[in-house]
Design a protein around this motif. Structure first.
Motif, PDB file in Angstrom:
ATOM      1  N   ARG A  10      -0.767 -23.952  -5.905  1.00  0.00           N
ATOM      2  CA  ARG A  10      -0.878 -22.774  -5.030  1.00  0.00           C
ATOM      3  C   ARG A  10       0.335 -21.861  -5.107  1.00  0.00           C
ATOM      4  NH1 ARG A  10      -5.085 -22.933  -1.554  1.00  0.00           N
ATOM      5  NH2 ARG A  10      -5.959 -24.961  -1.095  1.00  0.00           N
ATOM      6  N   GLY A  11       1.497 -22.456  -5.090  1.00  0.00           N
ATOM      7  CA  GLY A  11       2.719 -21.658  -5.017  1.00  0.00           C
ATOM      8  C   GLY A  11       3.409 -21.527  -6.354  1.00  0.00           C
ATOM      9  N   VAL A  12       4.580 -20.948  -6.312  1.00  0.00           N
ATOM     10  CA  VAL A  12       5.394 -20.773  -7.503  1.00  0.00           C
ATOM     11  C   VAL A  12       6.370 -21.944  -7.575  1.00  0.00           C
ATOM     12  CG1 VAL A  12       7.048 -19.280  -8.666  1.00  0.00           C
ATOM     13  CG2 VAL A  12       5.190 -18.265  -7.328  1.00  0.00           C
ATOM     14  N   PRO A  13       6.288 -22.758  -8.649  1.00  0.00           N
ATOM     15  CA  PRO A  13       7.216 -23.884  -8.743  1.00  0.00           C
ATOM     16  C   PRO A  13       8.656 -23.398  -8.912  1.00  0.00           C
ATOM     17  CG  PRO A  13       5.844 -23.732 -10.712  1.00  0.00           C
ATOM     18  CD  PRO A  13       5.378 -22.674  -9.768  1.00  0.00           C
ATOM     19  N   PHE A  14       9.570 -24.102  -8.243  1.00  0.00           N
ATOM     20  CA  PHE A  14      10.981 -23.773  -8.367  1.00  0.00           C
ATOM     21  C   PHE A  14      11.452 -23.957  -9.804  1.00  0.00           C
ATOM     22  CE2 PHE A  14      10.903 -25.189  -3.801  1.00  0.00           C
ATOM     23  CZ  PHE A  14      11.066 -23.930  -3.273  1.00  0.00           C
ATOM     24  N   ALA A  15      12.570 -23.362 -10.127  1.00  0.00           N
ATOM     25  CA  ALA A  15      13.108 -23.401 -11.494  1.00  0.00           C
ATOM     26  C   ALA A  15      13.361 -24.830 -11.969  1.00  0.00           C
ATOM     27  CB  ALA A  15      14.384 -22.582 -11.584  1.00  0.00           C
ATOM     28  N   HIS A  17      11.554 -27.478 -11.087  1.00  0.00           N
ATOM     29  CA  HIS A  17      10.306 -28.251 -11.076  1.00  0.00           C
ATOM     30  C   HIS A  17      10.022 -28.752 -12.491  1.00  0.00           C
ATOM     31  CE1 HIS A  17       5.950 -28.995 -10.751  1.00  0.00           C
ATOM     32  NE2 HIS A  17       6.126 -29.046  -9.441  1.00  0.00           N
ATOM     33  N   TRP A  18       9.486 -29.944 -12.626  1.00  0.00           N
ATOM     34  CA  TRP A  18       9.212 -30.518 -13.949  1.00  0.00           C
ATOM     35  C   TRP A  18       8.360 -29.593 -14.818  1.00  0.00           C
ATOM     36  CZ3 TRP A  18       4.063 -31.273 -14.874  1.00  0.00           C
ATOM     37  CH2 TRP A  18       3.227 -31.451 -13.764  1.00  0.00           C
ATOM     38  N   SER A  19       7.380 -28.908 -14.236  1.00  0.00           N
ATOM     39  CA  SER A  19       6.530 -28.035 -15.051  1.00  0.00           C
ATOM     40  C   SER A  19       7.316 -26.854 -15.626  1.00  0.00           C
ATOM     41  CB  SER A  19       5.322 -27.546 -14.249  1.00  0.00           C
ATOM     42  OG  SER A  19       5.729 -26.771 -13.131  1.00  0.00           O
ATOM     43  N   ARG A  20       8.221 -26.310 -14.828  1.00  0.00           N
ATOM     44  CA  ARG A  20       9.081 -25.217 -15.332  1.00  0.00           C
ATOM     45  C   ARG A  20       9.988 -25.733 -16.447  1.00  0.00           C
ATOM     46  NH1 ARG A  20       8.120 -19.853 -13.906  1.00  0.00           N
ATOM     47  NH2 ARG A  20       7.685 -19.743 -11.705  1.00  0.00           N
ATOM     48  N   GLN A  21      10.537 -26.924 -16.247  1.00  0.00           N
ATOM     49  CA  GLN A  21      11.412 -27.500 -17.272  1.00  0.00           C
ATOM     50  C   GLN A  21      10.649 -27.730 -18.568  1.00  0.00           C
ATOM     51  OE1 GLN A  21      13.796 -30.819 -16.022  1.00  0.00           O
ATOM     52  NE2 GLN A  21      14.294 -29.866 -14.069  1.00  0.00           N
ATOM     53  N   TRP A  22       9.415 -28.223 -18.460  1.00  0.00           N
ATOM     54  CA  TRP A  22       8.615 -28.460 -19.654  1.00  0.00           C
ATOM     55  C   TRP A  22       8.295 -27.144 -20.356  1.00  0.00           C
ATOM     56  CZ3 TRP A  22       4.381 -32.556 -18.074  1.00  0.00           C
ATOM     57  CH2 TRP A  22       5.008 -33.733 -17.677  1.00  0.00           C
ATOM     58  N   ALA A  23       7.976 -26.107 -19.591  1.00  0.00           N
ATOM     59  CA  ALA A  23       7.662 -24.804 -20.185  1.00  0.00           C
ATOM     60  C   ALA A  23       8.862 -24.267 -20.960  1.00  0.00           C
ATOM     61  CB  ALA A  23       7.225 -23.811 -19.108  1.00  0.00           C
ATOM     62  N   ARG A  24      10.063 -24.489 -20.435  1.00  0.00           N
ATOM     63  CA  ARG A  24      11.272 -24.014 -21.123  1.00  0.00           C
ATOM     64  C   ARG A  24      11.606 -24.864 -22.346  1.00  0.00           C
ATOM     65  NH1 ARG A  24      13.105 -23.502 -15.714  1.00  0.00           N
ATOM     66  NH2 ARG A  24      14.236 -25.457 -15.903  1.00  0.00           N
ATOM     67  N   ALA A  25      11.323 -26.161 -22.262  1.00  0.00           N
ATOM     68  CA  ALA A  25      11.756 -27.088 -23.301  1.00  0.00           C
ATOM     69  C   ALA A  25      10.807 -27.181 -24.500  1.00  0.00           C
ATOM     70  CB  ALA A  25      11.944 -28.484 -22.708  1.00  0.00           C
ATOM     71  N   HIS A  26       9.555 -26.823 -24.313  1.00  0.00           N
ATOM     72  CA  HIS A  26       8.547 -27.030 -25.367  1.00  0.00           C
ATOM     73  C   HIS A  26       7.896 -25.700 -25.734  1.00  0.00           C
ATOM     74  CE1 HIS A  26       8.893 -31.334 -24.679  1.00  0.00           C
ATOM     75  NE2 HIS A  26       8.750 -31.111 -23.394  1.00  0.00           N
ATOM     76  N   ARG A  27       8.022 -25.306 -26.967  1.00  0.00           N
ATOM     77  CA  ARG A  27       7.514 -23.996 -27.367  1.00  0.00           C
ATOM     78  C   ARG A  27       5.993 -23.919 -27.397  1.00  0.00           C
ATOM     79  NH1 ARG A  27       6.555 -23.212 -33.032  1.00  0.00           N
ATOM     80  NH2 ARG A  27       6.842 -25.153 -34.169  1.00  0.00           N
ATOM     81  N   HIS A  28       5.292 -25.045 -27.408  1.00  0.00           N
ATOM     82  CA  HIS A  28       3.828 -25.032 -27.419  1.00  0.00           C
ATOM     83  C   HIS A  28       3.230 -25.119 -26.022  1.00  0.00           C
ATOM     84  CE1 HIS A  28       3.743 -25.105 -31.712  1.00  0.00           C
ATOM     85  NE2 HIS A  28       4.479 -26.194 -31.746  1.00  0.00           N
ATOM     86  N   TYR A  29       4.061 -25.079 -24.988  1.00  0.00           N
ATOM     87  CA  TYR A  29       3.575 -25.112 -23.605  1.00  0.00           C
ATOM     88  C   TYR A  29       3.470 -23.681 -23.095  1.00  0.00           C
ATOM     89  CZ  TYR A  29       4.277 -30.167 -23.040  1.00  0.00           C
ATOM     90  OH  TYR A  29       4.198 -31.527 -23.145  1.00  0.00           O
TER      91      TYR A  29
END
Length: 165
Positions: A10-15, A17-29
């Motif tokens: 529902r909300g915006v995950p904090f910087a 948050h595991w999902s944000r970290q994964w988005a930054r760490a993996h170019r295919h995400y």
């Protein structure tokens, strides 16, 4: 090449948050959709997920958190596409949600002390969706306010889903 589509809650995950970290760490995400600031409207989220899935015929693994799990269930009721698996993390206990088996492999991650849903509810969703239950233990809602940050167990679950079925 397998695509990894992150489906926000529902909300915006904090910087942190595991999902944000994964988005930054993996170019295919990629986000499907980018975490919005707008209220959660299931029709909008399903349309955004459909657009992301349909953007390529490459196989996709969905990685959903909280209400994003509901988005995935609603999407699967209406659409098909090259989705091969889904990691469904701490689905919330809410009213109307599809209960049909998902047409792809899934792992449903359930917390023992989630303030947004009981363990029994998560177990039932895993059964209804035809998914494997992963008992994460007492991890709250598995979000930044629960101390996640990094989530190595989640990365192992994604690797399992990406491997041979």
């Amino acid at each position: 090449m397998t695509r990894f589509l992150l489906v926000p809650g529902r909300g915006v995950p904090f910087a942190n948050h595991w999902s944000r970290q994964w988005a930054r760490a993996h170019r295919h995400y990629r986000w499907a959709p980018e975490p919005p600031g707008a209220p959660y409207l299931v029709e909008d989220r399903v349309a955004a997920l459909q657009a992301a899935v349909a953007a390529s015929q490459d196989p996709a693994i969905l990685i959903a958190h909280s209400a994003g799990c509901l988005t995935v269930a609603w999407w699967a009721r209406q659409f098909t596409g090259p989705v091969t698996a889904a990691l469904l993390v701490t689905p919330p206990q809410t009213g109307d949600v599809p209960r049909e088996p998902l047409p792809f492999r899934s792992i449903v991650v359930v917390s023992r002390d989630d303030p947004h849903g009981t363990f029994a509810h998560g177990q039932q969703l895993a059964r209804d969706w035809g998914g494997e239950l992963f008992d994460a233990g007492p991890v709250g809602h598995l979000d930044s306010s629960s101390g996640f940050g990094p989530w190595p167990d989640g990365e192992k679950l994604v690797a399992r889903l990406a491997g041979p079925g």
